[in-house]
Design an enzyme around this catalytic site. Structure first.
Site, short mmCIF file in Angstrom:
data_model
loop_
_atom_site.label_atom_id
_atom_site.label_comp_id
_atom_site.label_asym_id
_atom_site.label_seq_id
_atom_site.Cartn_x
_atom_site.Cartn_y
_atom_site.Cartn_z
N ASN A 283 -12.40 -1.05 -0.95
CA ASN A 283 -11.71 -1.64 0.19
C ASN A 283 -12.34 -1.13 1.49
O ASN A 283 -12.57 0.07 1.64
CB ASN A 283 -10.23 -1.22 0.18
N GLU A 284 -12.60 -2.04 2.39
CA GLU A 284 -13.14 -1.67 3.71
C GLU A 284 -14.20 -0.57 3.58
O GLU A 284 -14.14 0.47 4.23
CB GLU A 284 -12.01 -1.27 4.68
N GLU B 163 0.84 -1.20 0.00
CA GLU B 163 0.00 0.00 0.00
C GLU B 163 0.88 1.25 0.00
O GLU B 163 2.03 1.22 0.46
CB GLU B 163 -0.88 -0.02 1.26
N GLN C 186 2.04 -6.18 5.51
CA GLN C 186 2.23 -5.81 4.13
C GLN C 186 3.64 -6.22 3.73
O GLN C 186 4.45 -6.55 4.58
CB GLN C 186 2.02 -4.33 3.93
N GLU D 275 -6.29 -9.10 3.48
CA GLU D 275 -5.42 -8.43 4.46
C GLU D 275 -5.45 -9.27 5.73
O GLU D 275 -6.53 -9.52 6.27
CB GLU D 275 -5.92 -7.03 4.79
N TYR E 218 -6.84 -8.88 11.42
CA TYR E 218 -5.58 -8.52 12.06
C TYR E 218 -5.60 -9.06 13.49
O TYR E 218 -6.60 -8.94 14.19
CB TYR E 218 -5.40 -7.00 12.08
O1 AHR Z 1 -3.01 -2.54 6.16
C1 AHR Z 1 -3.26 -1.32 6.79
C2 AHR Z 1 -4.72 -0.93 6.70
O2 AHR Z 1 -5.50 -1.85 7.41
C3 AHR Z 1 -5.35 -0.92 5.33
O3 AHR Z 1 -5.10 0.26 4.66
C4 AHR Z 1 -6.79 -1.07 5.63
O4 AHR Z 1 -7.48 -1.70 4.59
C5 AHR Z 1 -6.82 -1.85 6.93
O5 AHR Z 1 -7.63 -1.26 7.87
#
Ligand code: AHR
Length: 513
Positions: free
Chosen positions: A195-196, A48, A365, A316, A262
């Site tokens: 995205n999101e 990103e 990432q 992600e 995450y």
């Molecule tokens: O990976 C960092 C961020 O995490 C991304 O930009 C977003 O899609 C997610 O919240």
């Protein structure tokens, strides 16, 4: 009498504490029972416009003193090529819904700058755009996965981006591409429509986004023989309602539905290398929740799509810790320790096990951001423990998943416990068998009997990734503190192997026919 009773109690207590490390755990690999193919795309990456992922990490520009090819760092590309990266997602992330691709084409000195308002409010000069990204993919030998802008973009803008990249000749966008120096179209196999969008991508409800998705996706066309696999924005981790609504309302228009997970260290403000066993245990427990998450999200998808046509795209995932002291909080630059290697190893085992529904997974990432493969500091570069796990696990790409049934003890920590070991196994195209194992217990080795059924075992070789300390990590001064080593602690038996997995380790076993 009392002292005998007391001695017995002590002996019993000693046994209870020590027994787990004496008792052999049992693994049965059913090598003659094929499950799903583990798509190579489960080993994808994400880059990103965030901190120094693109600028400084991948892109230094042609005039840089750092060795580069057309502006892209040679050292980073050389390291990443060893991972056989199958797909790279770009330009975001939250950045994607603020990005206007036409600002990133044409002569670089004429591109307008932009403020990256989501990540650190830094001004970018747009020198890394569509051509540079696709050039990077060609250097890495991977497929591009572009995320389009739904949040602040237009349908027309998205439509033209795909046309610009993939239309062969004679149209306005292919003419523009040619003017900008690229004659042939590129292949664009994957496109994300936003995205999101439940958050940074426009704060939409699932119902509103489902309608938006259908509208935008209609105009993501297949030009000149290119076929786009369209990916809808999926849920934030355990938001099952989002998945339900998207599958109910828009499944016919999508090929894949994304999911983000995450498992970071939460509100812990200490950096990624400052932790104790409490944090190690909690982190690995959260990482293991990925199995429950995928199981539940898949069950919702199954309700609408029993044939599993729509892929679950985990585009992600990873461990999100506090940034390194002294770095910009908006840049998400974190160190990467042995703990992250275990997170990667167990997560990839879980993802492999769900290969029937999960068709792509992109760790967040690739460079300098979150759970990165590579860290850079000006001209210096190091590869992380997570990188080594990707290198050890690449044998699973496009291999056939086989059942790996594990009966193992628990890693008990205070009044809680998690399974001490974690595994996946696959058969490669050359007929070899690959088994990847994690021992999550930071204190005790695991003795394991591994029975391999339906496979005539030839030669066995193995590697291990471990270190003396749970916080071990690579630094620019000591870049090889954590790296794989040959693993010898196994014996061939009549029906397989016995082995001793060291505490806090990732082990990859390769067995030829
Ligand atoms: O990976 C960092 C961020 O995490 C991304 O930009 C977003 O899609 C997610 O919240």
């Amino acid at each position: 009498m009392k002292s005998t009773w007391f001695r017995t109690l002590i002996l019993f207590a000693m046994f209870a504490v020590c027994a787990p490390s004496w008792a052999a755990d049992k693994l049965v690999i059913k090598a003659d029972e094929d499950e799903a193919v583990i798509s190579k795309y489960l080993y994808g990456q994400f880059a990103e416009h965030l901190g120094h992922c693109i600028y400084g990490g991948l892109w230094v520009g042609e005039d840089s003193s750092i060795p580069n090819t057309r502006g892209i760092r040679d050292d980073v590309v050389t390291a990443l090529k060893k991972l056989n990266i199958p797909v790279l997602r770009w330009p975001g992330g939250c950045f994607a819904d603020e990005y206007h691709w036409r600002d990133g084409i044409g002569p670089r000195d004429q591109r307008p700058p932009m403020v990256n308002s989501h990540w650190g409010m830094v001004t970018e000069d747009n020198s890394f755009g569509t051509h540079e990204f696709l050039d990077l993919c060609e250097m890495l030998g991977c497929d591009p996965y572009i995320s389009g802008n739904v949040g602040s973009g237009t349908v027309r803008e998205m439509q033209q981006w795909v046309e610009y990249i993939t239309h062969e000749a004679g149209g306005p966008m292919s003419n523009l591409r040619k003017e900008n120096g690229r004659e042939k179209p590129w292949k664009l196999p994957f496109f994300g429509v936003g995205n999101e969008n439940w958050g940074c991508g426009g704060n939409m409800t699932p119902e509103f986004y489902a309608d938006q998705y259908k509208r935008f996706a209609t105009y993501v066309r297949n030009y000149s023989g290119n076929r786009v696999y369209k990916i809808a924005c999926g849920a934030n981790s355990f938001d099952y309602n989002w998945t339900e609504v998207l599958m109910r309302e828009a499944r016919r228009q999508m090929n894949g539905l994304s999911l983000h997970y995450y498992c970071g260290s939460g509100n812990d403000s200490r950096s990624a290398t400052q932790f104790e066993e409490d944090d190690w245990f909690a982190q690995l427990k959260r990482a293991l929740d990925l199995d429950t998450l995928i199981t539940h999200q898949s069950a919702i998808m199954d309700k609408y799509d029993r044939e599993k046509r729509v892929g679950l795209i985990l585009d992600e995932w990873g461990a999100w810790h506090a940034v390194e002291p002294g770095t910009n909080p908006g840049f998400l630059f974190q160190q990467n320790s042995l703990r992250d290697a275990l997170v990667a190893g167990l997560s990839l085992n879980i993802i492999n096990q769900h290969a029937e529904r999960v068709r792509m997974a992109n760790i967040a990432q690739m460079v300098n951001v979150l759970q990165a493969m590579v860290l850079t500091q000006d001209e210096k570069m190091l590869v992380t423990p997570t990188y080594h796990v990707y290198e050890m696990y690449k044998v699973h790409q496009d291999a056939v998943l086989v059942p790996a049934e594990l009966i193992c003890r628990k890693y008990q920590y205070k009044d809680d416990s998690i399974p001490a070991a974690n595994v996946s196994a696959s058969k490669a195209k050359d007929g070899s068998l690959n088994i990847t194992l994690c021992n999550l217990d930071p204190n005790q080795p695991i003795e394991m009997e591994c029975e391999v059924r339906g496979f005539k075992t030839g030669s066995v070789s193995a590697r291990v990734l471990t270190a003396g300390d749970i916080t071990a990590h690579n630094t620019f001064d000591q870049p090889q503190a954590v790296e794989p080593a040959p693993f010898k602690d196994f014996k061939k038996t009549n029906d397989g192997l016995t082995l001793t997995l060291p505490s806090k380790s990732v082990v990859a076993i390769h067995i030829t026919r």
